[in-house]
Design a protein around this motif. Structure first.
Motif, mmCIF file in Angstrom:
data_model
loop_
_atom_site.group_PDB
_atom_site.id
_atom_site.type_symbol
_atom_site.label_atom_id
_atom_site.label_comp_id
_atom_site.label_asym_id
_atom_site.label_seq_id
_atom_site.Cartn_x
_atom_site.Cartn_y
_atom_site.Cartn_z
ATOM 1 N N GLU A 6 0.827 -1.202 0.000
ATOM 2 C CA GLU A 6 0.000 0.000 0.000
ATOM 3 C C GLU A 6 0.861 1.251 0.000
ATOM 4 O OE1 GLU A 6 -2.090 -2.942 2.919
ATOM 5 O OE2 GLU A 6 -0.053 -2.282 2.453
ATOM 6 N N SER A 7 0.321 2.319 -0.556
ATOM 7 C CA SER A 7 0.978 3.618 -0.530
ATOM 8 C C SER A 7 -0.083 4.704 -0.617
ATOM 9 C CB SER A 7 1.981 3.753 -1.675
ATOM 10 O OG SER A 7 1.331 3.655 -2.924
ATOM 11 N N GLY A 8 0.341 5.934 -0.317
ATOM 12 C CA GLY A 8 -0.560 7.069 -0.468
ATOM 13 C C GLY A 8 -1.132 7.619 0.819
ATOM 14 N N GLY A 9 -0.833 6.964 1.931
ATOM 15 C CA GLY A 9 -1.334 7.475 3.195
ATOM 16 C C GLY A 9 -0.601 8.738 3.615
ATOM 17 N N GLY A 10 -1.104 9.364 4.682
ATOM 18 C CA GLY A 10 -0.462 10.567 5.176
ATOM 19 C C GLY A 10 -1.376 11.355 6.080
ATOM 20 N N LEU A 11 -0.980 12.596 6.325
ATOM 21 C CA LEU A 11 -1.751 13.506 7.170
ATOM 22 C C LEU A 11 -2.544 14.452 6.277
ATOM 23 C CD1 LEU A 11 -2.406 14.839 9.926
ATOM 24 C CD2 LEU A 11 -0.328 16.215 9.623
ATOM 25 N N VAL A 12 -3.823 14.573 6.559
ATOM 26 C CA VAL A 12 -4.688 15.447 5.766
ATOM 27 C C VAL A 12 -5.665 16.155 6.691
ATOM 28 C CG1 VAL A 12 -6.343 13.598 5.275
ATOM 29 C CG2 VAL A 12 -6.172 15.555 3.715
ATOM 30 N N GLN A 13 -6.074 17.336 6.327
ATOM 31 C CA GLN A 13 -7.034 18.080 7.135
ATOM 32 C C GLN A 13 -8.456 17.563 6.884
ATOM 33 O OE1 GLN A 13 -6.543 22.261 6.273
ATOM 34 N NE2 GLN A 13 -4.826 22.449 7.700
ATOM 35 N N PRO A 14 -9.330 17.734 7.850
ATOM 36 C CA PRO A 14 -10.739 17.352 7.630
ATOM 37 C C PRO A 14 -11.292 18.024 6.378
ATOM 38 C CG PRO A 14 -10.366 17.834 9.932
ATOM 39 C CD PRO A 14 -9.093 18.217 9.221
ATOM 40 N N GLY A 15 -12.035 17.242 5.607
ATOM 41 C CA GLY A 15 -12.568 17.736 4.345
ATOM 42 C C GLY A 15 -11.663 17.499 3.161
ATOM 43 N N GLY A 16 -10.441 17.076 3.429
ATOM 44 C CA GLY A 16 -9.479 16.846 2.368
ATOM 45 C C GLY A 16 -9.641 15.487 1.700
ATOM 46 N N SER A 17 -8.719 15.206 0.788
ATOM 47 C CA SER A 17 -8.770 13.966 0.005
ATOM 48 C C SER A 17 -7.416 13.272 0.001
ATOM 49 C CB SER A 17 -9.171 14.265 -1.443
ATOM 50 O OG SER A 17 -10.464 14.834 -1.514
ATOM 51 N N LEU A 18 -7.463 11.968 -0.143
ATOM 52 C CA LEU A 18 -6.275 11.143 -0.338
ATOM 53 C C LEU A 18 -6.628 10.030 -1.306
ATOM 54 C CD1 LEU A 18 -4.697 10.579 3.216
ATOM 55 C CD2 LEU A 18 -3.685 11.865 1.320
ATOM 56 N N ARG A 19 -5.626 9.552 -2.006
ATOM 57 C CA ARG A 19 -5.806 8.390 -2.869
ATOM 58 C C ARG A 19 -4.798 7.326 -2.473
ATOM 59 N NH1 ARG A 19 -4.283 7.356 -9.169
ATOM 60 N NH2 ARG A 19 -6.090 6.077 -9.769
ATOM 61 N N LEU A 20 -5.312 6.212 -2.018
ATOM 62 C CA LEU A 20 -4.468 5.086 -1.665
ATOM 63 C C LEU A 20 -4.299 4.168 -2.870
ATOM 64 C CD1 LEU A 20 -5.891 4.122 1.848
ATOM 65 C CD2 LEU A 20 -4.170 5.844 1.263
ATOM 66 N N SER A 21 -3.121 3.588 -2.976
ATOM 67 C CA SER A 21 -2.843 2.607 -4.008
ATOM 68 C C SER A 21 -2.377 1.313 -3.370
ATOM 69 C CB SER A 21 -1.761 3.105 -4.960
ATOM 70 O OG SER A 21 -2.171 4.281 -5.626
ATOM 71 N N CYS A 22 -2.695 0.210 -4.004
ATOM 72 C CA CYS A 22 -2.247 -1.115 -3.559
ATOM 73 C C CYS A 22 -1.689 -1.831 -4.780
ATOM 74 C CB CYS A 22 -3.401 -1.881 -2.949
ATOM 75 S SG CYS A 22 -3.037 -3.611 -2.596
ATOM 76 N N GLY A 65 -20.551 7.179 -0.486
ATOM 77 C CA GLY A 65 -20.708 8.535 -0.997
ATOM 78 C C GLY A 65 -19.449 9.388 -0.886
ATOM 79 N N ARG A 66 -18.472 8.903 -0.121
ATOM 80 C CA ARG A 66 -17.222 9.667 0.063
ATOM 81 C C ARG A 66 -16.007 8.935 -0.513
ATOM 82 N NH1 ARG A 66 -15.289 10.512 5.043
ATOM 83 N NH2 ARG A 66 -16.221 8.622 5.941
ATOM 84 N N LEU A 80 -8.053 3.412 -3.723
ATOM 85 C CA LEU A 80 -9.147 3.896 -2.880
ATOM 86 C C LEU A 80 -9.076 5.415 -2.867
ATOM 87 C CD1 LEU A 80 -11.510 3.012 -1.008
ATOM 88 C CD2 LEU A 80 -9.933 3.365 0.916
ATOM 89 N N GLN A 81 -10.025 6.040 -3.540
ATOM 90 C CA GLN A 81 -10.117 7.495 -3.527
ATOM 91 C C GLN A 81 -10.980 7.897 -2.341
ATOM 92 O OE1 GLN A 81 -8.701 9.871 -5.612
ATOM 93 N NE2 GLN A 81 -9.543 11.335 -4.132
ATOM 94 N N MET A 82 -10.414 8.708 -1.472
ATOM 95 C CA MET A 82 -11.093 9.110 -0.249
ATOM 96 C C MET A 82 -11.301 10.619 -0.271
ATOM 97 S SD MET A 82 -9.118 6.728 2.544
ATOM 98 C CE MET A 82 -7.590 7.637 2.416
ATOM 99 N N ASN A 83 -12.541 11.022 -0.276
ATOM 100 C CA ASN A 83 -12.894 12.447 -0.282
ATOM 101 C C ASN A 83 -13.651 12.791 0.997
ATOM 102 O OD1 ASN A 83 -11.839 12.669 -2.916
ATOM 103 N ND2 ASN A 83 -13.821 12.119 -3.825
#
Length: 119
Positions: A6-22, A65-66, A80-83
């Motif tokens: 896995e990759s793509g994790g990190g610190l993000v502010q509330p309301g932000g987005s991240l995309r995880l890859s496996c 939905g997110r 995994l796109q996380m919004n």
């Protein structure tokens, strides 16, 4: 054997987005149900999203939905796109590959990637 990284994790502010890859290696993910799970401190591991080989996706109520799960069998990768991230999404996120073939269960896990949602 399937190795998952896995990759793509990190610190993000509330309301932000991240995309995880496996990224998978050792075997094609074709034929496997691929999934993302997460485990927060002091809690059990829970399913977040899964996708079958045909692309049918299922989501937990808390992320519907997110989050969006997708797979690219040609690249042997699941995303995994996380919004609209919330503090309660903070957890270690794990990739999973699961298949039952001729009665045999094959079940593989990645090492996890930390997602922290905080201001």
């Amino acid at each position: 054997q399937v190795q998952l990284v896995e990759s793509g994790g990190g610190l993000v502010q509330p309301g932000g987005s991240l995309r995880l890859s496996c990224a998978a290696s050792g075997s094609s993910i074709s034929g496997y149900t691929m999934g993302w799970y997460r485990q927060a401190p002091g809690k059990e591991r829970e399913s977040v999203a899964t996708t079958t080989n045909s692309g049918t996706a299922n989501y937990s109520d808390s992320v519907t939905g997110r989050f969006t799960i997708s797979r690219d069998n040609a690249k042997n990768t699941v995303y995994l796109q996380m919004n609209s991230l919330k503090p309660e999404d903070t957890a270690v996120y794990y990739c999973n590959a699961r298949r039952i073939l001729l009665g045999w269960l094959s079940n593989y896990w990645g090492q996890g990637t930390q997602v922290t949602v905080s201001s």
